[in-house]
Design an enzyme around this catalytic site. Structure first.
Site, PDB file in Angstrom:
ATOM      1  N   ASP A   1       0.845  -1.198   0.000  1.00 48.95           N
ATOM      2  CA  ASP A   1       0.000   0.000   0.000  1.00 48.95           C
ATOM      3  C   ASP A   1       0.879   1.247   0.000  1.00 48.95           C
ATOM      4  O   ASP A   1       0.771   2.106   0.874  1.00 48.95           O
ATOM      5  CB  ASP A   1      -0.922  -0.020   1.226  1.00 48.95           C
ATOM      6  CG  ASP A   1      -1.981   1.071   1.166  1.00 48.95           C
ATOM      7  OD1 ASP A   1      -2.184   1.644   0.081  1.00 48.95           O
ATOM      8  OD2 ASP A   1      -2.604   1.351   2.204  1.00 48.95           O
ATOM      9  N   PHE A   2       1.752   1.335  -0.996  1.00 57.18           N
ATOM     10  CA  PHE A   2       2.591   2.515  -1.161  1.00 57.18           C
ATOM     11  C   PHE A   2       1.864   3.477  -2.100  1.00 57.18           C
ATOM     12  O   PHE A   2       1.824   3.273  -3.307  1.00 57.18           O
ATOM     13  CB  PHE A   2       3.961   2.129  -1.723  1.00 57.18           C
ATOM     14  CG  PHE A   2       4.745   1.209  -0.829  1.00 57.18           C
ATOM     15  CD1 PHE A   2       4.744   1.390   0.549  1.00 57.18           C
ATOM     16  CD2 PHE A   2       5.488   0.161  -1.346  1.00 57.18           C
ATOM     17  CE1 PHE A   2       5.460   0.550   1.387  1.00 57.18           C
ATOM     18  CE2 PHE A   2       6.213  -0.680  -0.524  1.00 57.18           C
ATOM     19  CZ  PHE A   2       6.195  -0.496   0.848  1.00 57.18           C
ATOM     20  N   GLU A   3       1.267   4.503  -1.517  1.00 56.96           N
ATOM     21  CA  GLU A   3       0.418   5.419  -2.277  1.00 56.96           C
ATOM     22  C   GLU A   3       1.235   6.588  -2.812  1.00 56.96           C
ATOM     23  O   GLU A   3       2.393   6.783  -2.456  1.00 56.96           O
ATOM     24  CB  GLU A   3      -0.736   5.891  -1.395  1.00 56.96           C
ATOM     25  CG  GLU A   3      -1.614   4.737  -0.914  1.00 56.96           C
ATOM     26  CD  GLU A   3      -2.803   5.179  -0.084  1.00 56.96           C
ATOM     27  OE1 GLU A   3      -2.878   6.381   0.263  1.00 56.96           O
ATOM     28  OE2 GLU A   3      -3.653   4.328   0.221  1.00 56.96           O
ATOM     29  N   SER A   4       0.597   7.391  -3.679  1.00 56.01           N
ATOM     30  CA  SER A   4       1.263   8.570  -4.237  1.00 56.01           C
ATOM     31  C   SER A   4       1.669   9.488  -3.075  1.00 56.01           C
ATOM     32  O   SER A   4       0.899   9.671  -2.126  1.00 56.01           O
ATOM     33  CB  SER A   4       0.326   9.321  -5.172  1.00 56.01           C
ATOM     34  OG  SER A   4      -0.054   8.487  -6.255  1.00 56.01           O
TER      35      SER A   4
ATOM     36  N   SER B   1       4.707   7.942  -3.255  1.00 57.86           N
ATOM     37  CA  SER B   1       5.757   6.959  -3.027  1.00 57.86           C
ATOM     38  C   SER B   1       6.223   6.308  -4.324  1.00 57.86           C
ATOM     39  O   SER B   1       7.411   6.082  -4.527  1.00 57.86           O
ATOM     40  CB  SER B   1       5.259   5.886  -2.052  1.00 57.86           C
ATOM     41  OG  SER B   1       5.072   6.422  -0.762  1.00 57.86           O
TER      42      SER B   1
END
Length: 706
Positions: free
Chosen positions: A495-498, A500
């Protein structure tokens, strides 16, 4: 030390306010109680007329992400200039309050009804067109196949900076910049969408400005029309002329006040869409991020929408934005009228209500659930209810894993987060307060014995993570391996969101990515899978911008999970796109859809199930993800059980509910797909299991997907 820091912030804010006031349009201050507010014009008590020199800047947007005859696709506002000049922005119209005058002047005269012979007018503008290139990763164009209309989604921060690289300092003038059929996202993150523009003082030039869109022949799902966005941003500028839209709104939410008017935290009124009531709107004019008016009916993930106030000339009808007046934010004060909204005085019939520090007028999580969780019945059928668990129960009490409803098949623990001031790639998991580590591990073992899967999610919203250097991969694999082994998790959820994961410039082939952080993450995931063996689970939970946005444009945050999904397709357990963190997008049928509807869920999920041309390029086809590796992501605070139920039934069985307009390319549906994911299990429990008690039994009743 803290006092010194606050003094430094106060000095910075004061210095910035003085600097920005120089060369801006004329302003005056009005006090209500112990607070002072800056507005455009001159003191109403003096009864003078202020005429503001204006520069009208029609913008042509040139999109690198979309080509027409081999050239960048362009959308220009030049043809809209005449309509704007004839509109109440610059021409006189009769208003119920404020007299026959321009929109902004009538609004101010309604705010200060006792001021006679007092006006604030916009002069006939100079017209100075500009063309601005929107690089890949900073916006895209959506086109309706049905009516041929086009609509753009653009990074407002990038656009503002690019605009004032071409428009130099204009002392004392108001810049009104306009685009055509465009909506905007904020803070360089397309999940923070959508607004109609920006306003205030540009920090690089000191220019007073309004940036907004003119809407002409917009797609049918866009409710606002013609100059409504322009009048919204103009009204907000008049009421807050020293606002700086490039400052991080999160700082204001933490109590750091920069130039611009600041109000007590206000609660969104009942006029806003159901679900918004009780939520804080912010501390400024309009809401944080989206600059939605209290009169708007839509919120995040939708085009702004508000019931328009109509005025008519001999040759045209104009739609004007109803806005909250100063008395709405402050209450009735010295010199202020008792009208709370303009032009329609009935749009808001009482002043704002204050919001608590918790962000709501009341604490919605104060009570335990009053309904019981339904027991799980029947044999496993391959369809699963997936949920994120944070461990937060009623009134701040812990919520242990063993109290989770039996309907949940996959429990994803949130989160193992990047460790600040540690070597790149290092993650750490901390138990929620009040939970015992030994009991937590025992609960995981119990759930697994019951046939559940328990995973640990890596990252989370607001957390920045990168593997920019290959040398950092061991930090990543080592820290994650330790977490998984210590607690006995079945696998990891990414769950690496913007921001990232951002595709670097020049990285155009998702099958052979070159962006270091993406390449290194793929390598790290493969190493973890090899270390734990074939039973190790890996799931991906991309935002809407990170998978389906790769259809209209590939680059930056758009499509950033495509190379990861493609690279680990053989070891991927499932992918569940967040259908709630997303701007408007286009389906395979060539139509534009907004989040929150059955049509949106069906269209965006079928992109993953069917495959699509990345960036619209037939040479870059993203292949279908097998149905047994696809779930749909929902937000408990945004979705309704009925919409989720209809969406799941439609996607799995192909039976369209009444009112659905999107037609599945596979009429029989996708009976093999997994099911539904929810953020969060905790919120579902506090809401009396309204999702798990409905969607769980529904999924578990379908024929087996194996």
């Amino acid at each position: 030390m803290r006092f010194k820091f606050l003094c430094q912030l106060l000095f910075l804010a004061l210095t910035m306010q003085i600097a920005r006031a120089q060369g801006t349009v004329p302003t005056f201050e009005h006090s209500v109680g112990h607070r002072s507010y800056t507005l455009v014009g001159s003191d109403p008590a003096k009864g003078a007329t202020t005429t503001i020199p204006t520069v009208l800047v029609p913008i042509t947007l040139s999109f690198d992400a979309k080509k027409l005859d081999g050239k960048p696709y362009q959308m220009g506002a030049g043809p809209d200039v005449e309509s704007v000049l004839r509109s109440p922005v610059f021409s006189r119209f009769a208003f119920t309050s404020g007299g026959t005058t321009q929109y902004a002047d009538a609004m101010l005269r309604t705010t200060f009804p006792a001021a006679s012979e007092w006006h604030t007018l916009l002069a006939k503008p100079e017209v100075k067109p500009v063309t601005i290139t929107i690089p890949v990763g900073y916006g895209y164009v959506l086109t309706s196949r049905k009516d041929g209309s086009s609509f753009a989604v653009v990074d407002v921060n990038y656009l503002q900076k690019a605009l004032f690289q071409q428009v130099p300092k204009q002392d004392g003038k108001l810049i009104i910049a306009m685009t055509h059929n465009t909506t905007y996202y904020a803070v360089n993150d397309a999940t923070v969408c959508c607004s109609w523009g920006a306003h205030g003082v540009d920090s690089s030039t000191g220019n007073s400005f309004v940036l907004a869109s003119y809407l002409k022949h917009a797609p049918g799902i866009v409710e606002d029309r013609d100059v409504q966005p322009l009048t919204q941003q103009l009204a907000e500028f008049i009421n807050d002329p020293l606002h700086d839209p490039l400052l991080d709104p999160a700082l204001q939410n933490r109590g750091v006040h920069f130039p611009g008017n600041a109000f007590p935290r206000w609660m969104r009124p009942a006029t806003m869409r159901p679900g918004d009531q009780g939520r804080c709107g912010g501390t400024g004019v309009a809401s944080t991020y989206f600059q939605l008016e209290p009169t708007d009916t839509n919120r995040k993930n939708n085009f702004p929408a508000s019931k328009a106030y109509l005025v008519q000339s001999d040759d045209a009808t104009y739609h004007l934005q109803n806005v909250a007046l100063l008395p709405w934010y402050t209450g009735n004060g010295d010199g202020l009228g008792s009208t709370y909204s303009f032009p329609d005085a009935k749009a808001l019939n009482e002043p704002a209500r204050p919001c608590s520090a918790r962000g709501r007028q009341t604490d919605a999580s104060a009570g335990m659930p009053t309904a019981a969780a339904l027991p799980l019945t029947g044999a496993p059928n391959g369809h699963k209810l997936i949920g994120y668990w944070t461990g937060h129960g009623a009134a701040g009490a812990p919520f242990p894993l063993h109290e989770i409803s039996p309907q949940w098949d996959v429990i994803i623990v949130a989160f193992a987060s990047p460790v600040k001031n540690a070597p790149e790639g290092t993650l750490r998991f901390q138990l929620p307060a009040g939970l015992d580590a030994a009991q937590f591990k025992a609960d995981i073992a119990l759930l697994r014995k019951q046939g559940k899967k328990v995973m640990i999610s890596l990252g989370g919203g607001g957390e920045y993570f990168t593997l920019a250097h290959a040398s950092s991969i061991p930090n990543f694999t080592s820290s994650v391996s330790s977490i998984v082994s210590e607690y006995g998790f079945d696998g990891i959820d990414i769950d690496f969101e913007s921001p990232s994961l951002t595709i670097a410039a020049g990285d155009t082939d998702f099958t052979h990515p070159t962006t270091p952080s993406i390449v290194n993450l793929i390598a790290g995931l493969r190493q973890l899978h090899d270390h734990f063996g074939p039973g190790f689970m890996i799931s991906l939970v991309p935002e809407g911008t990170q998978i389906p946005s790769g259809y209209p444009s590939y680059g930056g945050q758009f499509g950033s999970y495509l190379p990861i999904t493609y690279a680990i397709r053989d070891i991927l357990s499932f992918i569940d796109v967040q259908d709630y963190n997303t701007p408007p997008l286009e389906g395979l049928d060539g139509e534009i859809y907004q989040a929150g509807s059955v049509d949106y869920h069906a269209a965006m999920t079928e992109l993953v199930l069917h495959g699509f041309n990345v960036g619209g390029d037939p040479k870059q086809f993203f292949p279908p993800v097998p149905a047994d590796k696809v779930a749909v992501g929902f937000l408990t605070g945004d979705a309704t059980p009925a919409v989720v139920s209809h969406a799941m039934d439609y996607i799995i069985t192909g039976k369209a509910p009444a009112g659905a307009s999107y037609k599945l390319l596979k009429p029989g549906g996708y009976p093999g797909m997994i099911g539904a994911m929810f953020w969060t299990i905790d919120d579902d429990r506090l809401a009396n299991y309204k999702f798990s008690n409905v969607i769980g039994p529904q999924l578990h009743s379908y024929p087996t997907n194996r």
